[in-house]
Design a protein around this motif. Structure first.
Motif, short mmCIF file in Angstrom:
data_model
loop_
_atom_site.label_atom_id
_atom_site.label_comp_id
_atom_site.label_asym_id
_atom_site.label_seq_id
_atom_site.Cartn_x
_atom_site.Cartn_y
_atom_site.Cartn_z
N ILE A 96 -9.37 4.39 9.42
CA ILE A 96 -10.57 3.89 8.75
C ILE A 96 -11.68 4.93 8.88
O ILE A 96 -11.72 5.71 9.84
CB ILE A 96 -11.04 2.53 9.30
CG1 ILE A 96 -11.36 2.61 10.80
CG2 ILE A 96 -10.01 1.45 8.99
CD1 ILE A 96 -12.02 1.36 11.37
N VAL A 97 -12.56 4.94 7.91
CA VAL A 97 -13.70 5.84 7.90
C VAL A 97 -14.68 5.40 8.99
O VAL A 97 -14.91 4.20 9.17
CB VAL A 97 -14.38 5.82 6.51
CG1 VAL A 97 -15.63 6.66 6.48
CG2 VAL A 97 -13.39 6.27 5.44
N HIS A 98 -15.26 6.37 9.70
CA HIS A 98 -16.31 6.05 10.67
C HIS A 98 -17.42 5.27 9.97
O HIS A 98 -17.82 5.62 8.85
CB HIS A 98 -16.95 7.32 11.22
CG HIS A 98 -16.03 8.24 11.94
ND1 HIS A 98 -15.16 9.08 11.29
CD2 HIS A 98 -15.88 8.47 13.27
CE1 HIS A 98 -14.50 9.79 12.19
NE2 HIS A 98 -14.91 9.44 13.40
N GLY A 99 -17.94 4.25 10.63
CA GLY A 99 -19.06 3.51 10.06
C GLY A 99 -20.24 4.42 9.76
O GLY A 99 -20.89 4.31 8.72
N PHE A 100 -20.51 5.35 10.68
CA PHE A 100 -21.66 6.23 10.47
C PHE A 100 -21.43 7.26 9.37
O PHE A 100 -22.40 7.75 8.79
CB PHE A 100 -22.11 6.88 11.78
CG PHE A 100 -22.86 5.92 12.67
CD1 PHE A 100 -24.04 5.34 12.23
CD2 PHE A 100 -22.38 5.58 13.92
CE1 PHE A 100 -24.74 4.45 13.03
CE2 PHE A 100 -23.06 4.68 14.73
CZ PHE A 100 -24.25 4.11 14.28
N LEU A 101 -20.19 7.56 9.05
CA LEU A 101 -19.92 8.41 7.88
C LEU A 101 -20.21 7.60 6.61
O LEU A 101 -20.84 8.11 5.68
CB LEU A 101 -18.48 8.92 7.89
CG LEU A 101 -18.02 9.70 6.64
CD1 LEU A 101 -18.98 10.83 6.28
CD2 LEU A 101 -16.60 10.23 6.85
N THR A 102 -19.79 6.36 6.58
CA THR A 102 -20.11 5.50 5.45
C THR A 102 -21.62 5.41 5.29
O THR A 102 -22.16 5.56 4.18
CB THR A 102 -19.51 4.10 5.65
OG1 THR A 102 -18.10 4.21 5.88
CG2 THR A 102 -19.77 3.20 4.44
N LEU A 103 -22.32 5.20 6.38
CA LEU A 103 -23.78 5.12 6.35
C LEU A 103 -24.41 6.42 5.86
O LEU A 103 -25.38 6.41 5.10
CB LEU A 103 -24.31 4.76 7.74
CG LEU A 103 -25.81 4.55 7.86
CD1 LEU A 103 -26.29 3.42 6.95
CD2 LEU A 103 -26.17 4.26 9.31
N ALA A 104 -23.84 7.55 6.26
CA ALA A 104 -24.36 8.85 5.85
C ALA A 104 -24.25 9.05 4.34
O ALA A 104 -24.97 9.87 3.76
CB ALA A 104 -23.64 9.97 6.59
N LEU A 105 -23.35 8.32 3.68
CA LEU A 105 -23.20 8.43 2.23
C LEU A 105 -24.25 7.64 1.46
O LEU A 105 -24.43 7.85 0.26
CB LEU A 105 -21.81 7.94 1.82
CG LEU A 105 -20.64 8.76 2.35
CD1 LEU A 105 -19.33 8.06 2.01
CD2 LEU A 105 -20.67 10.16 1.79
N VAL A 106 -24.95 6.73 2.13
CA VAL A 106 -25.91 5.86 1.45
C VAL A 106 -26.97 6.65 0.68
O VAL A 106 -27.22 6.36 -0.50
CB VAL A 106 -26.52 4.83 2.43
CG1 VAL A 106 -27.74 4.14 1.83
CG2 VAL A 106 -25.46 3.80 2.82
N PRO A 107 -27.63 7.68 1.27
CA PRO A 107 -28.61 8.43 0.47
C PRO A 107 -27.98 9.09 -0.76
O PRO A 107 -28.61 9.17 -1.81
CB PRO A 107 -29.15 9.48 1.45
CG PRO A 107 -28.92 8.89 2.80
CD PRO A 107 -27.64 8.11 2.67
#
Length: 160
Positions: free
Chosen positions: A65-76
């Motif tokens: 699974i993708v790191h949660g914080f990598l997913t979050l880093a994609l938000v911008p």
């Protein structure tokens, strides 16, 4: 999959009139296992559920699974697909309010961001610059069925 849609404003102050509006949906994007591995190297988070493909097949998610914080880093980046402010000299990410990782994201799965502008206000002049601070609720969805993966309230500032 949602049809990508973008809101375009000429100046930051136009955001003041868009509060409560859905800004649009981003293009679909895939996070690869290679990107997950690179993120693990940068953050030193090499937990097997992210980087050990063989072991993760037998784990609780049936794969990495993708790191949660990598997913979050994609938000911008997803928000950039959705909102264009044409005339400004500087934009900054100001922070985050509520963030939730609702469902694990397997690498190779298409996602989209859907954003709604939840607030916007003038920033009093700081160092001679008056700007606009806005907050968007960005929902990272699985593109195939619009199921929520991650929800983040992101604050950003634009200066003319």
């Amino acid at each position: 999959m949602r049809t990508p849609r973008r809101t375009i404003v000429r100046e930051p102050r136009e955001l003041l009139g868009l509060v409560g509006e859905e800004l649009g949906a981003s293009k679909a994007r895939v996070v690869t296992q290679e990107e997950v591995d690179q993120f693990a190297d940068v953050t030193k988070d090499h937990q097997w559920i992210h980087v050990d493909v063989e072991r993760a097949k037998k784990g609780p998610f049936g794969g990495t699974i993708v790191h949660g914080f990598l997913t979050l880093a994609l938000v911008p980046r997803l928000l950039e697909d959705v909102l264009t402010v044409e005339n400004f000299s500087m934009g900054i990410n100001y922070g985050l309010d509520r963030v939730r990782f609702v469902k694990p994201l397997p690498p190779g799965t298409e996602i989209q961001g859907v954003a709604k502008l939840t607030s916007a206000e003038r920033i009093p002049a700081e160092n001679g610059l008056e700007g606009v601070q806005a907050k968007a609720s960005v929902v990272v969805e699985f593109a195939d069925d619009a199921t929520t993966c991650c929800v983040a309230e992101i604050l950003f500032r634009y200066y003319p």
